[in-house]
Design a protein around this motif. Structure first.
Motif, mmCIF file in Angstrom:
data_model
loop_
_atom_site.group_PDB
_atom_site.id
_atom_site.type_symbol
_atom_site.label_atom_id
_atom_site.label_comp_id
_atom_site.label_asym_id
_atom_site.label_seq_id
_atom_site.Cartn_x
_atom_site.Cartn_y
_atom_site.Cartn_z
ATOM 1 N N LYS A 183 49.808 39.735 45.635
ATOM 2 C CA LYS A 183 50.823 39.048 46.434
ATOM 3 C C LYS A 183 52.142 39.822 46.398
ATOM 4 O O LYS A 183 52.799 40.003 47.428
ATOM 5 C CB LYS A 183 51.024 37.633 45.892
ATOM 6 N N LYS A 184 52.515 40.303 45.236
ATOM 7 C CA LYS A 184 53.764 41.065 45.110
ATOM 8 C C LYS A 184 53.693 42.353 45.918
ATOM 9 O O LYS A 184 54.652 42.707 46.609
ATOM 10 C CB LYS A 184 54.036 41.379 43.640
ATOM 11 N N SER A 241 51.817 42.929 48.520
ATOM 12 C CA SER A 241 51.787 42.554 49.933
ATOM 13 C C SER A 241 53.178 42.217 50.467
ATOM 14 O O SER A 241 53.522 42.564 51.597
ATOM 15 C CB SER A 241 50.855 41.353 50.121
ATOM 16 N N GLU A 242 54.003 41.556 49.639
ATOM 17 C CA GLU A 242 55.306 41.080 50.099
ATOM 18 C C GLU A 242 56.455 42.045 49.832
ATOM 19 O O GLU A 242 57.451 42.041 50.550
ATOM 20 C CB GLU A 242 55.619 39.738 49.422
ATOM 21 N N GLU A 243 56.333 42.880 48.782
ATOM 22 C CA GLU A 243 57.489 43.680 48.355
ATOM 23 C C GLU A 243 57.298 45.192 48.468
ATOM 24 O O GLU A 243 58.241 45.951 48.217
ATOM 25 C CB GLU A 243 57.828 43.330 46.898
ATOM 26 N N ARG A 259 53.855 45.526 57.991
ATOM 27 C CA ARG A 259 53.517 44.139 57.669
ATOM 28 C C ARG A 259 53.344 43.306 58.928
ATOM 29 O O ARG A 259 54.091 43.440 59.883
ATOM 30 C CB ARG A 259 54.610 43.503 56.808
ATOM 31 N N CYS A 303 49.193 43.153 55.143
ATOM 32 C CA CYS A 303 50.091 44.274 54.862
ATOM 33 C C CYS A 303 49.238 45.534 54.912
ATOM 34 O O CYS A 303 48.181 45.599 54.271
ATOM 35 C CB CYS A 303 50.728 44.117 53.478
ATOM 36 N N LYS A 362 44.665 38.237 54.024
ATOM 37 C CA LYS A 362 44.590 36.893 53.460
ATOM 38 C C LYS A 362 43.451 36.137 54.120
ATOM 39 O O LYS A 362 43.343 36.093 55.334
ATOM 40 C CB LYS A 362 45.916 36.155 53.690
#
Length: 204
Positions: free
Chosen positions: A7-8, A10-12, A56, A61, A82
């Motif tokens: 998750k990290k 994918s988001e950061e 993204r 991502c 996801k």
């Protein structure tokens, strides 16, 4: 792998980030910590790779992973998707699916973003260098002599010569790309192991 780390990523994940990989089910990864400049009590990564061309979308991502490992130089698209509230690495082509399967089998993957964001020009320089490294042979001499035991007993001129080789291990591959992008001015003398790479002051 723990879902929080995917998750990290994918988001950061940012351009030029390094991913460090920790143990997998593959037997040969068990011997790598000996060659990773391990400090007592540390859990060193067994591999590192460079991320470029990050894109993204709502539920995914996508980025390209530049690496030099036992299967030689690669520059392959990676997707984090996801599905049913679960995140996992995926791909479309046979090569992408091969890489996704590898990534999904690591026990952990840690994101190391650069402190200073890359410019558009630096990103293009990185992509150009990454593509030029496709198929480059893995440097097994660098791998063996990166071990702290050998670093202490080998003459410095030998380590320096090995460090300047055009063939690299994963961490040296990233350092040379960072230099071409202007992230670093000089490559440290000798052989920088994956464990030493992720401790450099260029990361957040």
């Amino acid at each position: 792998m723990e879902i929080e780390n995917i998750k990290k990523i994918s988001e950061e994940l940012k351009e030029g980030a390094t991913l460090s990989f920790y143990s997998s089910k593959k037997w040969y990864t068990k011997i790598i910590p000996f060659f990773s400049q391990e400090v007592k009590g540390e859990n060193p990564p067994v591999h590192v790779a460079l991320c470029l061309n990050v894109n993204r979308e709502k539920n995914s991502c996508e980025f390209y992973l530049s690496e030099n490992g036992f299967s030689n130089g690669k520059y392959i698209r990676v997707k984090i998707v996801k599905f049913n509230d679960h995140l996992f690495f995926s791909g479309i082509t046979d090569e992408e699916l091969w890489l996704a399967d590898r990534l999904n089998n690591y026990s952990d993957i840690i994101l190391k973003n650069l402190k200073t964001p890359l410019t558009a020009e630096q990103i293009q320089l990185g992509i150009k260098d990454a593509k030029s490294q496709i198929g480059k042979k893995y440097n097994y001499l660098q791998f063996f002599f990166a071990a702290e035991f050998f670093e202490k007993i080998l003459p410095k001129f030998i380590l320096k010569k090995l460090g300047k080789s055009k063939q690299h291990i994963c961490s040296m591959h990233i350092l040379h790309c960072y230099k071409k992008m202007g992230v670093i001015k000089q490559i440290p003398s000798g052989i920088t192991s994956p464990n030493e790479l992720i401790k450099l002051d260029i990361f957040e």
